[in-house]
Design a protein around this motif. Structure first.
Motif, PDB file in Angstrom:
ATOM      1  N   ALA A 172     -70.438  60.778  37.464  1.00 38.76           N
ATOM      2  CA  ALA A 172     -69.255  61.525  37.064  1.00 38.76           C
ATOM      3  C   ALA A 172     -69.475  62.054  35.650  1.00 38.76           C
ATOM      4  N   LEU A 173     -68.952  63.239  35.401  1.00 34.13           N
ATOM      5  CA  LEU A 173     -69.088  63.857  34.086  1.00 34.13           C
ATOM      6  C   LEU A 173     -67.720  63.939  33.407  1.00 34.13           C
ATOM      7  N   LYS A 174     -67.748  63.903  32.101  1.00 30.40           N
ATOM      8  CA  LYS A 174     -66.507  64.037  31.335  1.00 30.40           C
ATOM      9  C   LYS A 174     -65.935  65.431  31.531  1.00 30.40           C
ATOM     10  N   HIS A 175     -64.624  65.535  31.435  1.00 29.36           N
ATOM     11  CA  HIS A 175     -63.943  66.817  31.583  1.00 29.36           C
ATOM     12  C   HIS A 175     -64.363  67.758  30.457  1.00 29.36           C
ATOM     13  N   GLY A 176     -64.674  68.994  30.810  1.00 31.04           N
ATOM     14  CA  GLY A 176     -65.031  70.009  29.822  1.00 31.04           C
ATOM     15  C   GLY A 176     -66.517  70.060  29.494  1.00 31.04           C
ATOM     16  N   ILE A 177     -67.300  69.197  30.111  1.00 34.47           N
ATOM     17  CA  ILE A 177     -68.736  69.163  29.846  1.00 34.47           C
ATOM     18  C   ILE A 177     -69.430  70.341  30.534  1.00 34.47           C
ATOM     19  N   ASN A 178     -70.412  70.922  29.882  1.00 38.53           N
ATOM     20  CA  ASN A 178     -71.226  71.968  30.478  1.00 38.53           C
ATOM     21  C   ASN A 178     -72.237  71.299  31.400  1.00 38.53           C
ATOM     22  N   ILE A 179     -72.066  71.484  32.693  1.00 38.95           N
ATOM     23  CA  ILE A 179     -72.885  70.793  33.681  1.00 38.95           C
ATOM     24  C   ILE A 179     -74.347  71.182  33.566  1.00 38.95           C
ATOM     25  N   SER A 180     -74.648  72.437  33.389  1.00 40.56           N
ATOM     26  CA  SER A 180     -76.042  72.865  33.338  1.00 40.56           C
ATOM     27  C   SER A 180     -76.757  72.308  32.094  1.00 40.56           C
ATOM     28  N   LYS A 181     -76.072  72.148  30.992  1.00 43.06           N
ATOM     29  CA  LYS A 181     -76.683  71.556  29.806  1.00 43.06           C
ATOM     30  C   LYS A 181     -76.887  70.055  29.971  1.00 43.06           C
ATOM     31  N   THR A 182     -75.975  69.418  30.675  1.00 40.71           N
ATOM     32  CA  THR A 182     -76.069  67.977  30.892  1.00 40.71           C
ATOM     33  C   THR A 182     -77.206  67.672  31.831  1.00 40.71           C
TER      34      THR A 182
END
Length: 86
Positions: A76-86
């Motif tokens: 799970a990713l934090k809200h507002g995170i840039n998925i492609s950068k992560t």
């Protein structure tokens, strides 16, 4: 999880990597990624020796193929995170 073992033959003998070792490495690496929340973020603050097999097998799929070892990480990713950068 699939029973994974990587066998290598060298002049020193046969090397076998246990699936639990791969799970530990993948879990620790995932817990260090900024923007990850939930299960792997909790592992970051846990002593490695206290991590159980149940925790290691959670959210990971490890598969050995002829061309390599594939690890799928479900996180799970934090809200507002840039998925492609992560």
């Amino acid at each position: 999880m699939v029973n994974v073992a990587d066998y290598s033959h060298t002049n020193l003998g046969k090397i076998e990597i246990a699936p639990e070792v791969l799970s530990v490495i993948a879990s620790i690496a995932t817990s260090e990624v900024d923007g990850i929340t939930g299960h792997f973020a909790e592992l970051k603050n846990t002593n490695v020796e206290k991590i159980s097999r149940k925790n290691l097998n959670r959210d990971l799929k490890i598969e050995a193929r002829e061309d390599g070892i594939y690890i799928d990480v479900y996180c799970a990713l934090k809200h507002g995170i840039n998925i492609s950068k992560t």
